[in-house]
Design an enzyme around this catalytic site. Structure first.
Site: not given
Ligand code: UDP
Length: 326
Positions: A12, A76, A78, A118, A142, A170-171, A190, A209
């Protein structure tokens, strides 16, 4: 012209960085085992070495005889959530693979090494925004694996003089502005791609989540940064950092909760995007927002895109390519 090896260049962030490098006139070779990357994302005419970095002999066989001015290391495992289930695989694969690569670089005159690192190595800092000087406390295997690689690089510099830049994103989110390449993981975990798959009707709803985090609406807050802004920072790291090693945080400096991301996606796509409340995901810190002042200063870098643009470009990619690269 700089000759750059990009590991994970079919993945990506790697594939977007490859476009930026080629656009700036650099010579690029991609190394990728295609375990999660996509051959379809490799630009026509760019060499692709299919090498598994965990295999030191394969690394030597693939790279010996080549010369690179710089190496960008994206390859990696990830996924934060998956790393909580498979801690040893994450530590072994990410650290072991990176060591094989760093060792090769130290022995073959590579001048600069850029690591895809990260924000997860700050764990649950709870501080907002997070600076490079904040305490390192990886939130998951990770994050720990990336921190171990950062440490190995500091030894490679002390012992062999290898200059490095650890870019702690960050994201990462979004897609190339024209929607021609973008994010495609299988399975997808994601947030933004999942939200857009719901908008496309490929999933029924988004599971949020956890809503009991200490944040303004109880859902996790993240700093979403456009993949093209990240790519631009990688380019600047080899073009501007002549003679110093750095670790830099890359983000927009603005945090958005999961519910705010959902709202923005509803606005951008015009689709209702239903959601349900789910359990917390182990390994998720409540808040991760970057202070990127150092990157802005040292790389002369300013992120161009906000969350609206990130989601619009990702939407262009997903709606033009509903099955991703398949
Ligand atoms: N998240 C969520 N539902 C999902 C996927 C992710 O609520 O189906 C939340 C996750 O708990 C985090 C944020 O969205 O707080 C970003 O998650 P992502 O997996 O995109 O990136 P990360 O923060 O793990 O790098």
């Amino acid at each position: 012209m700089t000759r750059v090896l990009v590991t994970g260049g079919a993945g990506y962030v790697g594939s977007h960085t490859v476009r930026h490098l080629l656009g700036a006139g650099h010579d690029v070779v991609i190394l990728d085992d295609l375990s999660t990357g996509h051959a379809e994302s490799v630009p026509h005419g760019t060499p692709l070495l299919r090498v598994d970095l965990r295999d030191a002999q394969a690394v030597r066989a693939g790279l010996d005889g080549q010369r690179f001015d710089a190496v960008m290391h994206f390859a990696a495992r990830s996924l934060v959530g998956e790393s909580m289930q498979k801690p040893y695989e994450y530590l072994r694969d990410n650290f072991g693979g990176a060591l094989n690569l760093i060792e090769w670089c130290s022995q073959h005159g590579v001048q600069r090494f850029v690591l895809s690192s990260t924000a997860n190595l700050f764990g649950n800092a709870g501080q907002e925004p997070i600076a490079e000087t904040d305490e390192i406390a990886p939130g998951s295997p990770y994050g720990e694996s990336k921190f171990l690689i950062e440490r190995a690089l500091s030894w490679a510099e002390r012992v062999h003089g290898l200059r490095y830049a650890c870019l702690r994103y960050f994201n990462a989110a979004g897609a190339l502005e024209d929607g021609s390449i973008g994010e495609h993981h299988d399975p997808e975990t994601h947030l933004i791609p999942i939200v857009l798959q719901v908008a496309l009707g490929q999933r029924e709803r988004v599971s949020v989540f956890g809503d009991d985090y200490p944040t303004r609406d109880g859902t996790c807050i993240r700093d979403y940064i456009h993949v093209s802004d990240l790519a631009a920072a990688h380019l600047a790291a080899i073009e501007r950092l002549e003679d110093r090693s750095v670790a830099l945080n890359l983000g927009n400096g603005a945090g958005f909760s999961v519910l705010e991301v959902l709202e923005t996606a509803r606005k951008v796509t015009g689709h209702p995007i239903p959601h349900v409340l789910g359990e917390r995901r182990p390994g998720d810190p409540a808040t991760l927002v970057a202070c990127s002042d150092q990157a802005r200063k040292l790389l002369d870098w300013t992120p161009k895109y906000d969350l609206d643009a990130i989601i619009s470009h990702a939407w262009a990619w997903h709606s033009k390519h509903p099955s991703g690269f398949r």
